[in-house]
Design a protein around this motif. Structure first.
Motif, PDB file in Angstrom:
ATOM      1  N   ASP A 170       0.844  -1.202   0.000  1.00 14.45           N
ATOM      2  CA  ASP A 170       0.000   0.000   0.000  1.00 14.45           C
ATOM      3  C   ASP A 170       0.878   1.251   0.000  1.00 14.45           C
ATOM      4  O   ASP A 170       1.996   1.235   0.532  1.00 14.45           O
ATOM      5  CB  ASP A 170      -0.919   0.010   1.223  1.00 14.45           C
ATOM      6  CG  ASP A 170      -2.032  -1.033   1.104  1.00 14.45           C
ATOM      7  OD1 ASP A 170      -2.115  -1.670   0.042  1.00 14.45           O
ATOM      8  OD2 ASP A 170      -2.784  -1.205   2.076  1.00 14.45           O
ATOM      9  N   ASP A 172       0.779   4.059   1.573  1.00 11.52           N
ATOM     10  CA  ASP A 172       0.989   4.894   2.759  1.00 11.52           C
ATOM     11  C   ASP A 172       1.837   4.216   3.843  1.00 11.52           C
ATOM     12  O   ASP A 172       2.086   4.822   4.883  1.00 11.52           O
ATOM     13  CB  ASP A 172      -0.361   5.340   3.344  1.00 11.52           C
ATOM     14  CG  ASP A 172      -1.273   4.168   3.681  1.00 11.52           C
ATOM     15  OD1 ASP A 172      -1.031   3.057   3.173  1.00 11.52           O
ATOM     16  OD2 ASP A 172      -2.222   4.362   4.456  1.00 11.52           O
ATOM     17  N   ASN A 173       2.268   2.986   3.613  1.00 12.88           N
ATOM     18  CA  ASN A 173       3.073   2.284   4.632  1.00 12.88           C
ATOM     19  C   ASN A 173       4.551   2.666   4.572  1.00 12.88           C
ATOM     20  O   ASN A 173       4.993   3.320   3.631  1.00 12.88           O
ATOM     21  CB  ASN A 173       2.961   0.774   4.430  1.00 12.88           C
ATOM     22  CG  ASN A 173       1.557   0.256   4.647  1.00 12.88           C
ATOM     23  OD1 ASN A 173       0.756   0.880   5.333  1.00 12.88           O
ATOM     24  ND2 ASN A 173       1.261  -0.877   4.047  1.00 12.88           N
ATOM     25  N   HIS A 285       2.396   0.141   9.391  1.00 16.54           N
ATOM     26  CA  HIS A 285       1.137   0.588   8.788  1.00 16.54           C
ATOM     27  C   HIS A 285       0.932   2.065   9.150  1.00 16.54           C
ATOM     28  O   HIS A 285      -0.024   2.444   9.804  1.00 16.54           O
ATOM     29  CB  HIS A 285       0.018  -0.319   9.338  1.00 16.54           C
ATOM     30  CG  HIS A 285      -1.346  -0.046   8.823  1.00 16.54           C
ATOM     31  ND1 HIS A 285      -2.346   0.469   9.601  1.00 16.54           N
ATOM     32  CD2 HIS A 285      -1.888  -0.228   7.600  1.00 16.54           C
ATOM     33  CE1 HIS A 285      -3.449   0.590   8.878  1.00 16.54           C
ATOM     34  NE2 HIS A 285      -3.196   0.173   7.669  1.00 16.54           N
ATOM     35  N   ARG A 287      -0.225   5.624   8.689  1.00 14.05           N
ATOM     36  CA  ARG A 287      -1.259   6.225   7.845  1.00 14.05           C
ATOM     37  C   ARG A 287      -1.022   7.722   7.814  1.00 14.05           C
ATOM     38  O   ARG A 287      -0.811   8.357   8.845  1.00 14.05           O
ATOM     39  CB  ARG A 287      -2.634   5.871   8.379  1.00 14.05           C
ATOM     40  CG  ARG A 287      -2.806   4.348   8.440  1.00 14.05           C
ATOM     41  CD  ARG A 287      -4.213   3.936   8.745  1.00 14.05           C
ATOM     42  NE  ARG A 287      -5.117   4.225   7.640  1.00 14.05           N
ATOM     43  CZ  ARG A 287      -6.369   4.659   7.810  1.00 14.05           C
ATOM     44  NH1 ARG A 287      -6.831   4.872   9.007  1.00 14.05           N
ATOM     45  NH2 ARG A 287      -7.140   4.863   6.765  1.00 14.05           N
TER      46      ARG A 287
HETATM   47 MN    MN Z   1      -2.939   2.384   4.592  1.00 16.19          MN
END
Ligand code: MN
Ligand code: UGA
Length: 308
Positions: A170, A172-173, A285, A287
């Motif tokens: 992903d 945004d990680n 993770h 965000r």
């Molecule tokens: Mn995310």
């Protein structure tokens, strides 16, 4: 006298030519270290050579390519996110980035970005149907499936065994470089801890005697695979031998996408724990905070138009 000199000249000429040719062949041979693994290849091309001599190891062909599938969508922080990811991925040998835009067409911003990213990239796009763009519904289902379809299509006609590792990254990680060393040796499906997720500092597979026996998590512990999308990798062989394994919209809830996908291709007993028996956090993770644009003018006021 003249004809004697000319005779000698003719006699020496072939030898001189031979010496010149031999010297030329020798100097056009590349120095040995250039043959060692250096990354690159794929569709995106040029990767800057490392400054130090790479260690002698298996030939480049033996190192499995890591395919990172990244769903991405247009928003103020998109280019910043992609920049951070590219800066990490560029340092990973044999990484092929599959960027899948959640859009009806490839955007100019992402197209330009991919062209200058400096690593092998494939740029796809597929829009999420409007009815699925609602809070509480899983995100990026169609985009991950588009990435899977591209991968299967690309390898369909090549003979086995095909080495490769697939990973869902992903945008945004935060990814450590060590993570890629760990996942590179995935035989079927490998797992590891993920930081800052599930309402805790981390979630992790619980390992006993080298096998996954449960999950340390603070959220929906009833999940068959209580793991975030960033917590596993799958070998290309497994992806190819389970051609129907995809992310499903029907009946899928947020947080269950990972389990729904993984149960199509593996079992908990079969999982390969990485990161020192799942005791090290190598991916977070993180965000990204929603950006404050309260003072952004309604109409364009600046004298120039700037891509952010
Ligand atoms: Mn995310
Ligand atoms: C969590 C998980 O980490 C995700 O893997 C999972 O897809 C998601 O939940 C989910 O609920 O489906 P979270 O940080 O909440 O992640 O989700 P985002 O990072 O906002 O989205 C995951 C990926 O999908 C990102 O790469 C994002 O760029 C992309 N995305 C998000 C789209 O392509 N379209 C969207 O409309 C939203």
């Amino acid at each position: 006298m003249k004809s004697l000199l000319f005779g000698r000249f003719l006699l020496l000429l072939p030898w001189v030519l031979i010496v010149i040719i031999v010297l030329d062949i020798d100097s056009s041979r590349p120095p040995l270290p250039a043959l060692a693994p250096r990354g690159g290849g794929g569709s995106g091309g040029a990767r800057p050579a490392a400054g130090r001599a790479p260690p002698r190891q298996a030939p480049e062909a033996a190192v499995p390519t890591i395919y990172a599938i990244t769903p991405t969508y247009s928003r103020p922080v998109q280019k910043a996110e992609l920049t951070r990811l590219a800066n990490t991925f560029r340092q990973v040998a044999r990484l092929h980035w599959i960027l899948v835009e959640d859009a009806a067409a490839r955007s100019e911003l992402v197209s330009r970005f991919v062209a200058g990213a400096g690593l092998p990239c494939t740029h796809l796009h597929v829009p999420t149907p409007r009815r699925y763009k609602r809070p509480g519904l899983p995100r990026a289902t169609e985009q991950r499936n588009a990435g899977l379809a591209w991968l299967r299509q690309r390898h369909q006609h090549l003979p086995p065994p095909q080495s490769g590792v697939l990973f869902f990254a992903d945008d945004d990680n935060t990814y450590s470089l060590e993570l890629f060393q760990e996942m590179r040796t995935t035989r079927k499906v490998s797992v590891w801890p993920v930081g800052l997720v599930g309402g805790r500092r981390y979630e992790r597979p619980v390992v006993e005697n080298g096998k996954v026996v449960g999950w340390y998590t603070g959220w929906r512990a009833d999940r068959p695979f209580a793991i975030d999308m960033a917590g596993f990798a799958v070998s290309l062989q497994v992806i190819l031998s389970h051609p129907k394994a995809v992310f499903k919209r029907r009946g899928s809830q947020p947080g269950m996408q990972e389990s729904d996908f993984l149960k199509q291709i593996t079992t908990v007993e079969e999982l390969e724990p990485k990161a020192n028996n799942c005791t090290k956090v190598l991916v977070w993770h993180t965000r990204t905070e929603k950006v404050n644009l309260a003072n952004e003018p309604k109409y364009h006021l600046d004298t120039v138009s700037i891509e952010v």
